[in-house]
Scaffold this active site. Structure first.
Site, PDB file in Angstrom:
ATOM      1  N   LYS A   1      24.797  81.441  17.328  1.00  0.00           N
ATOM      2  CA  LYS A   1      25.777  80.530  16.734  1.00  0.00           C
ATOM      3  C   LYS A   1      25.330  79.103  17.022  1.00  0.00           C
ATOM      4  O   LYS A   1      24.853  78.829  18.121  1.00  0.00           O
ATOM      5  CB  LYS A   1      27.123  80.789  17.447  1.00  0.00           C
TER       6      LYS A   1
ATOM      7  N   HIS B   1      32.063  78.413  35.354  1.00  0.00           N
ATOM      8  CA  HIS B   1      30.610  78.483  35.582  1.00  0.00           C
ATOM      9  C   HIS B   1      30.252  77.806  36.907  1.00  0.00           C
ATOM     10  O   HIS B   1      29.443  78.315  37.692  1.00  0.00           O
ATOM     11  CB  HIS B   1      29.845  77.755  34.467  1.00  0.00           C
TER      12      HIS B   1
ATOM     13  N   SER C   1      33.975  78.744  27.403  1.00  0.00           N
ATOM     14  CA  SER C   1      33.524  77.524  26.725  1.00  0.00           C
ATOM     15  C   SER C   1      34.203  77.407  25.358  1.00  0.00           C
ATOM     16  O   SER C   1      34.605  76.318  24.950  1.00  0.00           O
ATOM     17  CB  SER C   1      32.010  77.550  26.541  1.00  0.00           C
TER      18      SER C   1
ATOM     19  N   ARG D   1      34.795  88.003  34.538  1.00  0.00           N
ATOM     20  CA  ARG D   1      36.116  87.378  34.690  1.00  0.00           C
ATOM     21  C   ARG D   1      37.225  88.407  34.579  1.00  0.00           C
ATOM     22  O   ARG D   1      38.139  88.461  35.387  1.00  0.00           O
ATOM     23  CB  ARG D   1      36.325  86.311  33.596  1.00  0.00           C
TER      24      ARG D   1
END
Ligand code: PNS
Length: 164
Positions: free
Chosen positions: A42, A18, A129, A91
């Site tokens: 979530k 990030h 993450s 990515r």
């Protein structure tokens, strides 16, 4: 006219991937708003305020970056802040389907707002993450994956003594 970028995400927590993207974005746009989603599907590990605080600290050397939370529709936030483009990281190829869906929905909802895809350094292509949280929760070394402050906060969350 100053160009304003909006870099939204969960950032639970911010990774070096990030941060790499934020550093690239400041070279293209006059202002960069990092927007931390506060209403996630979530339950997050870090509260929205904790996530904002960590990102503020690690980007304090970047004067054109501001960090804030958002809830509701991203395009509404983008409109309120007169954003020119939403920036998202790509990515790997498998990111593309979800990102294309999100960009297409956002275009439908806010045709005037562009989505710009940026590619982080290849050394962060595997980073997320979620994977960092998993490694940290199991006591693995996360020094290469997150800024030192985030490492410290993650280890504190999981009750792991920090080794610098
Ligand atoms: O880091 P993430 O989890 O991939 O970020 C996704 C996020 C928070 C940017 C996205 O879910 C979002 O924009 N949520 C806000 C609600 C919204 O506008 N949804 C419609 C477009 S997906």
């Amino acid at each position: 006219m100053p160009r304003i970028a909006l870099y939204p995400g969960s950032f639970d927590p911010l990774t070096n991937g990030h941060l790499d993207l934020i550093n690239r974005t400041v070279h293209i746009f006059n202002q960069v708003i990092v927007a931390v989603a506060s209403n996630l599907q979530k339950a997050p590990l870090f509260s929205a305020q904790e996530r904002v605080e960590m990102i503020k600290e690690v980007t304090q050397n970047l004067p054109t970056v501001t960090v804030t939370t958002f809830d509701g529709l991203l395009v509404d936030f983008a409109r309120t802040h007169k954003v020119d483009a939403i920036v998202r990281g790509l990515r790997v190829v498998s990111d593309f389907e979800y990102e294309l869906q999100m960009a297409s929905i956002n275009r439908q909802l806010g045709p005037e707002i562009e989505t710009v895809f940026m590619v982080p350094n290849a050394k962060y292509a595997y980073l997320s993450s979620s994977i960092v949280k998993e490694v940290a929760s199991l006591g693995g070394e996360i020094k290469a994956f997150v800024p030192p402050l985030v490492k410290e906060r993650l280890e504190k969350k999981f009750g792991i003594p920090t080794v610098t």
